[in-house]
Design an enzyme around this catalytic site. Structure first.
Site, short mmCIF file in Angstrom:
data_model
loop_
_atom_site.label_atom_id
_atom_site.label_comp_id
_atom_site.label_asym_id
_atom_site.label_seq_id
_atom_site.Cartn_x
_atom_site.Cartn_y
_atom_site.Cartn_z
CE1 TYR A 1 -9.24 3.87 19.97
CE2 TYR A 1 -7.53 5.40 19.63
CZ TYR A 1 -8.54 4.39 19.33
OH TYR A 1 -8.01 4.13 17.88
CE1 TYR B 1 -8.53 8.51 15.52
CE2 TYR B 1 -9.25 7.30 17.64
CZ TYR B 1 -8.49 7.46 16.44
OH TYR B 1 -7.34 6.78 16.75
CG HIS C 1 -3.02 4.56 17.67
ND1 HIS C 1 -3.90 4.11 18.58
CD2 HIS C 1 -3.76 4.35 16.65
CE1 HIS C 1 -5.17 4.22 18.34
NE2 HIS C 1 -5.23 4.56 17.16
CG HIS D 1 -5.24 5.93 12.48
ND1 HIS D 1 -5.78 4.57 12.40
CD2 HIS D 1 -5.85 6.23 13.78
CE1 HIS D 1 -6.21 4.19 13.39
NE2 HIS D 1 -6.21 5.13 14.28
NE ARG E 1 -5.36 -0.10 18.96
CZ ARG E 1 -4.66 0.47 17.88
NH1 ARG E 1 -5.35 1.05 17.08
NH2 ARG E 1 -3.59 0.15 17.46
#
Ligand SMILES: [Fe+3]
Lengths: 246, 206
Positions: A154, A114, A168, A170, A165
């Site tokens: 990640y 991120y 995905h 958000h 995770r």
């Protein structure tokens, strides 16, 4: 102006995530212990901001381009990764379209990193051409669409029980009022990591979990040939029946 | 109940993008983030609300996403569910957002909301602000309501009185305060938000 939802029942716990998730330690220290108070729904709960595009730039629906999904114009360099096209409808509990509503979209880059100071310790590379976030607006049918690159998986950082995770996206959705505000995540169909994600699997009802997983769109139904397509309808709370307390 | 089931909520996670925040997102008295935008400000008494967000054991919680939603100074909402929406202040959006800072500090500039007689229930609502809190570790948002001190209408407010214990109700009444960062022309209030603990903020069923 259309009639908008003015009835909101409390969420059904089976179809929503548990507040406490095993192995996700932040859920232990941040969730209230003293229970939730029931209150009647009044005007302040059944209204909400409908003109947010005055403040929030909603025209950022190509996240695959350099610096902010189109912020630098159409010629920005492409982020690394598989190009994806995501579309679906935003509906209320009556199945009516939620129109002109902002959807905020953010996710990791194709390596699973991120752009955020909380991810400064990530072992994965940054992508100078991936800004990581955008926004789009639903149309008259409640339909939204955006282009991006497929996020990587990640590992959840610094947890006693580590887990991956799955890829995905958000989503932050405003809907038509305070009670229809929704923050959720969209997952990809068939990803082997879905089965072990503690966040996805914190929803007890298997049908509830399915509502967070997108569907593949056949290539011939896509508007262009360079994207992998995913369909994902989103339902926010609210119906138009006789007003009642929550 | 409708025939469609709401999509599950999910934590906002730790990575809500910093660049989602415009410079005026937590200033409800202006309706734009554009530099040099119209200087028309919302009508009403300008107020500044600030405080600290804590998790368990009074540990300050940074990176919480806080949102405000409130009526304008005359108690109207620019929304079709308000039968008097045509009277709403065109220079007031009623919405703001902010992430708490490293030391848990959050703040908003807004106008004091008006109270109103609720058309759905016939009950009188005292001036109040609806507050949502989202963040890592919160699989669903938390919602509470802020009320104002010395407000006679609090005594009859149906949401305020949904909390039976007066000591607990006290925790969502704004406290007059002073802050070095507040605008000089604003009335200032403090309210700390305690996510978990002995003096936990009361939250409502969402
Ligand atoms: Fe994530």
């Amino acid at each position: 102006m259309d009639k908008l939802p003015n009835r909101f029942a409390p969420y059904d716990d089976r179809t929503q995530p548990a507040f406490k998730v095993e192995g996700y330690k932040e859920t232990i220290t941040r969730v209230p212990m003293q229970g939730f108070y029931k209150r009647p729904a009044t005007l302040t709960e059944v209204t909400g901001p409908l003109n947010l595009a005055r403040k929030l730039d909603a025209d950022l629906s190509d996240l695959s381009r350099a610096k902010g999904g189109g912020r630098d114009g159409k010629d920005g360099a492409r982020a690394m990764g598989q190009l994806i096209f995501v579309t679906g409808r935003l509906l209320d509990e009556d199945g009516s379209p939620v129109r002109n509503s902002i959807i905020e979209v953010w996710h990791a880059n194709s390596a699973g990193r991120y752009i955020h100071k909380m991810d400064a310790g990530s072992p994965f590379p940054e992508d100078p051409n991936f800004f990581g976030s955008g926004r789009c607006l639903t149309d008259h049918e409640g339909r939204y669409q955006y282009i991006s690159i497929k996020p990587g998986a990640y590992p959840v950082p610094n947890h006693p029980q580590r887990w991956w995770r799955p890829p995905h996206i958000h989503l932050s959705i405003f809907g038509s009022g305070f009670m229809s505000r929704l923050v959720t995540q969209m997952f990809f169909p068939g990803d082997p990591l879905n089965a072990q994600d503690r966040i996805l699997n914190s929803v007890p009802d298997p049908k509830g979990r399915e509502r967070m997983i997108s569907r593949p769109i056949p290539m011939m139904e896509l508007p262009r040939a360079d994207v992998v397509g995913f369909a994902h309808d989103i339902v926010v709370r609210g119906s138009r029946a006789t007003p009642m307390g929550i | 109940m409708g025939k469609f089931v709401p999509t599950p909520s999910c934590t906002v996670g730790p990575f809500f993008p910093a660049h989602y925040f415009g410079p005026n997102d937590n200033d409800l008295t202006v309706t734009s983030n554009a530099a040099g935008a119209s200087s028309k400000r919302a009508q009403g008494t300008k107020i500044y609300i600030a405080g600290t967000i804590y998790e368990a054991d009074r540990v300050p919680r940074w990176n919480s996403i806080v949102e405000f939603w409130q009526a304008d100074a005359s108690g109207h909402f620019a929304h079709p569910n308000d039968p008097e929406s045509s009277k709403a202040d065109p220079d007031f959006m009623g919405w703001g957002r902010r992430a708490s800072e490293d030391d848990g500090y959050y703040d908003f500039i807004t106008v004091k909301p008006g109270g109103y007689k609720d058309p759905l229930t016939g009950l009188v609502r005292a001036p109040h602000i609806n507050v949502s809190i989202m963040g890592s570790g919160l699989m669903r948002r938390l919602v509470t309501t802020f009320f104002f001190p010395d407000e006679p209408a609090n005594a009859g407010d149906p949401v305020f009185n949904a909390i039976p214990d007066a000591k607990v109700r006290e925790r969502i009444i704004l406290k007059p305060a002073k802050f070095p960062r507040a605008p000089a022309d604003a009335l200032c209030y403090r309210l700390d938000i305690v996510l978990q603990g002995e003096d936990e903020t009361p939250f409502f069923l969402d």
